[in-house]
Design an enzyme around this catalytic site. Structure first.
Site, mmCIF file in Angstrom:
data_model
loop_
_atom_site.group_PDB
_atom_site.id
_atom_site.type_symbol
_atom_site.label_atom_id
_atom_site.label_comp_id
_atom_site.label_asym_id
_atom_site.label_seq_id
_atom_site.Cartn_x
_atom_site.Cartn_y
_atom_site.Cartn_z
ATOM 1 N N CYS A 1 0.876 22.122 5.330
ATOM 2 C CA CYS A 1 0.998 20.681 5.150
ATOM 3 C C CYS A 1 2.073 20.347 4.129
ATOM 4 C CB CYS A 1 -0.344 20.077 4.726
ATOM 5 S SG CYS A 1 -0.989 20.766 3.185
ATOM 6 N N CYS B 291 -7.467 -0.788 7.960
ATOM 7 C CA CYS B 291 -6.362 0.175 7.963
ATOM 8 C C CYS B 291 -6.069 0.578 9.407
ATOM 9 C CB CYS B 291 -6.721 1.401 7.131
ATOM 10 S SG CYS B 291 -5.410 2.646 7.064
ATOM 11 N N CYS C 96 0.842 -1.199 0.000
ATOM 12 C CA CYS C 96 0.000 0.000 0.000
ATOM 13 C C CYS C 96 0.875 1.246 0.000
ATOM 14 C CB CYS C 96 -0.907 -0.021 1.226
ATOM 15 S SG CYS C 96 -1.912 1.459 1.443
#
EC number: 2.1.1.35
Length: 585
Positions: free
Chosen positions: A510, A283, A183
């Site tokens: 961010c 997850c 992933c």
């Protein structure tokens, strides 16, 4: 920390974690051509827009990786020059050609460092090429499979095949997800958390070195990265997806064709380095409520797949109900996560899947209600120390007598009011500005929920080209908070900000690379702009820089930069630029 894997044999990956390979995940040889996934649109493929060229960078992963590669190769060349002599190195560089491995060739390499994108970097034997190998740590000796060369950039992308000799930094017993190393979501689960935080400090350091264009003496030491209270179970939002039927075509809609699924498609996230969606049943970085919601949504899609004729993205968003402990029901739904906190309340957390439904989050005593599909920070566990840090640094220190009393706050990318509301008690007036009317509506509602009168916390929607037009507070008594999207501030906004000239700026980002670019403009100056120190001269100095780990186990880091205006400068007082960048008198 010594690795718990130090005495074990090679770890096989082949695109998955350990020896287990999921049936829905094709081997590399089964995938076929990957195509180009580096550029999402023509503008990116052709290069930066005019505005981006003026600012110098877009802070993309490609730019960040390329600079890390170049810096590493320069270090290797310098080390080689010092060890064997400059003349001999120059002679060797002039005669030796790069010998690149063939497509899909397997190579054995030793990882030198981790890039700011989260991937391991290994140097080829000739010292002129770098292999980018994900899910590796410095010191790992690995076998990797090369699948894409960038000869001009002097690097190649490779898949991790196996770890032959683990690094002292690697501890595979820490991995909590069976999809890790397949992933694309997490990169660092095999690294101790203190090592992750130390690495993220270097990301901030390199961002300012590579993108700010500022000399080192104008930057303070980077503070240690502040970690997340939760390293797993922290994400309050996940968006797994599934692709359309395998035989679907772009022209189907135009031709009135509706394809159907012959079987349930993989529902999850992208396989690392590809556009292939892999099936993800769970997850572990999601909160318990979100993980429960993921199971329910997967079951629903499986049951209703015949109703779909195209792919879809699923929304999983946590919402919270706060009750006094004595009001906790005797029985609670099994999908509801219950948290008891020292404040005497109990927090009931459930998962919302409708983007238009309302979700509630709490930060200390503050309550925020937003549409489930709207943006809000996705790690609630770190929001309390994060907002407290902003409170502690938004005003000048009491010992700094050179600065005037700051009594006004402007939140220039206010969204649903996170900073305006949590900081409002520190100021005489707080103004949140956003170009989205829906965000202003949410922010106004949230202020009312928290019993803040409009005289203390007000929100207005403004045109992007005239964000500061209606501001009347004196700039030398005002602090501006900015929290832009990943692309950072555009040039128009920076011109307006410099022209207004607030006493202090707190820049939250961010993307620390575009943050460094913009801070470099505020400190070093923007061509054609006069903010009181002269045309093209910077008006600010950096007081502090620090990273926050909003996304443990990943290569992302949030940056907070605190700037103060240089003493003795005149101010424009909020008047706009004339379009050329000269100050309007």
């Amino acid at each position: 920390m010594a690795s718990s894997a130090a005495n074990v044999g090679p770890v096989e990956f082949n695109g998955t974690n350990g020896t287990k390979r999921y049936a829905e995940t094709p081997l590399r040889s089964e995938e076929g051509p990957r195509g180009s996934y580096r550029f999402k649109n023509k503008k990116q493929k052709k290069g930066q827009s005019q505005e981006e060229q003026l600012l110098g960078t877009v802070g993309s992963n490609e730019e960040v990786l390329l600079l890390d590669v170049q810096n590493l190769l320069n270090e290797i060349k310098l080390e080689s020059a010092l060890s064997i002599g400059v003349s001999e190195t120059a002679e060797r560089d002039g005669t030796q050609k790069n010998t690149l491995p063939a497509h899909l060739a397997e190579i054995d390499v030793t990882v030198k460092e981790i890039s700011s994108t989260g991937d391991g970097l290994a140097v080829a034997e000739d010292g002129n090429h770098v292999f980018v190998v994900p899910f590796t740590a410095p010191g790992d000796k690995v076998t990797a499979k090369v699948y894409k060369h960038f000869e001009k950039g002097k690097y190649a992308l490779a898949d991790l095949v196996k770890v032959n000799e683990p690094s002292p930094h690697r501890d595979d017993s820490l991995v909590q997800c069976p999809y890790f190393a397949t992933c694309s979501g997490c990169q660092f689960q095999m690294l101790p958390y203190d090592y992750q935080l130390a690495h993220k400090k270097t990301i901030v350091e390199k961002a300012y070195k590579n993108f700010s264009n500022l000399p080192p003496e104008l930057l303070p030491p980077i503070g240690d990265t502040i970690g997340s209270p939760l390293q797993y179970g922290y994400r309050t939002k996940l968006t797994p997806h599934f692709d359309g039927p395998p035989d679907a075509r772009r022209s189907d809609g135009r031709n009135g064709i509706k394809r159907t699924f012959k079987q349930v498609p993989p529902i999850g996230f992208m396989k690392k380095g590809t556009r292939i969606t892999i099936d993800i049943e769970d997850c572990p970085i999601g909160t318990p409520a979100v993980r429960s919601g993921m199971k329910r949504e997967r079951a629903r899609v499986t049951k209703e797949i015949s109703n779909y004729n195209r792919g879809a993205t699923l929304l999983l968003r946590e919402t919270t109900e706060r009750l006094p402990l004595e009001q906790l029901p005797q029985s609670v739904d099994p999908d509801t996560a219950v948290e008891k906190k020292p404040d005497g309340n109990v927090y009931l957390k459930t998962c919302v899947t409708d983007p238009n439904a309302k979700t509630t989050e709490y930060i200390d005593q503050f309550q925020f209600v937003n549409p489930a599909g709207a943006f809000f920070q996705n790690n609630n566990s770190i929001l309390r120390p994060f907002t407290q840090y902003i409170r502690d640094h938004i005003l000048p220190k009491e010992t700094d007598s050179s600065q005037k009393k700051i009594s006004h706050l402007i939140d220039a990318y206010s969204g649903s009011g996170l900073f305006t509301i949590t900081l409002s008690s520190l100021f005489q007036s707080s103004l949140g500005i956003d170009i989205a009317a829906s965000s202003i509506a949410s922010a106004t509602h949230n202020a009312a929920l928290n019993n803040l009168p409009t005289s203390q916390a007000k929100f207005i929607a403004a045109d992007a080209a005239k964000l500061f037009a209606s501001i009347t507070t004196p700039p030398d008594e005002t602090v501006v908070v900015i929290d832009p999207p990943r692309k950072g501030c555009d040039e128009s906004f920076l011109r307006q900000l410099v022209a207004y000239g607030p006493e202090r700026i707190v820049y939250v980002s961010c993307n620390v690379h575009t943050q460094a670019r913009d801070v470099g403009v505020l400190v070093g100056g923007l061509k054609g702009v006069d903010g009181g120190a002269g045309v093209g001269v910077g008006c600010y100095e950096v007081e502090s820089l620090r990273g926050f780990d909003f996304f443990p186990q990943t290569g992302h880091v949030e940056g907070v930069a605190v700037l103060r205006r240089k003493g003795g400068l005149g101010r424009v007082g909020g008047k706009e630029s004339d379009g050329v960048g000269e100050r309007v008198q």
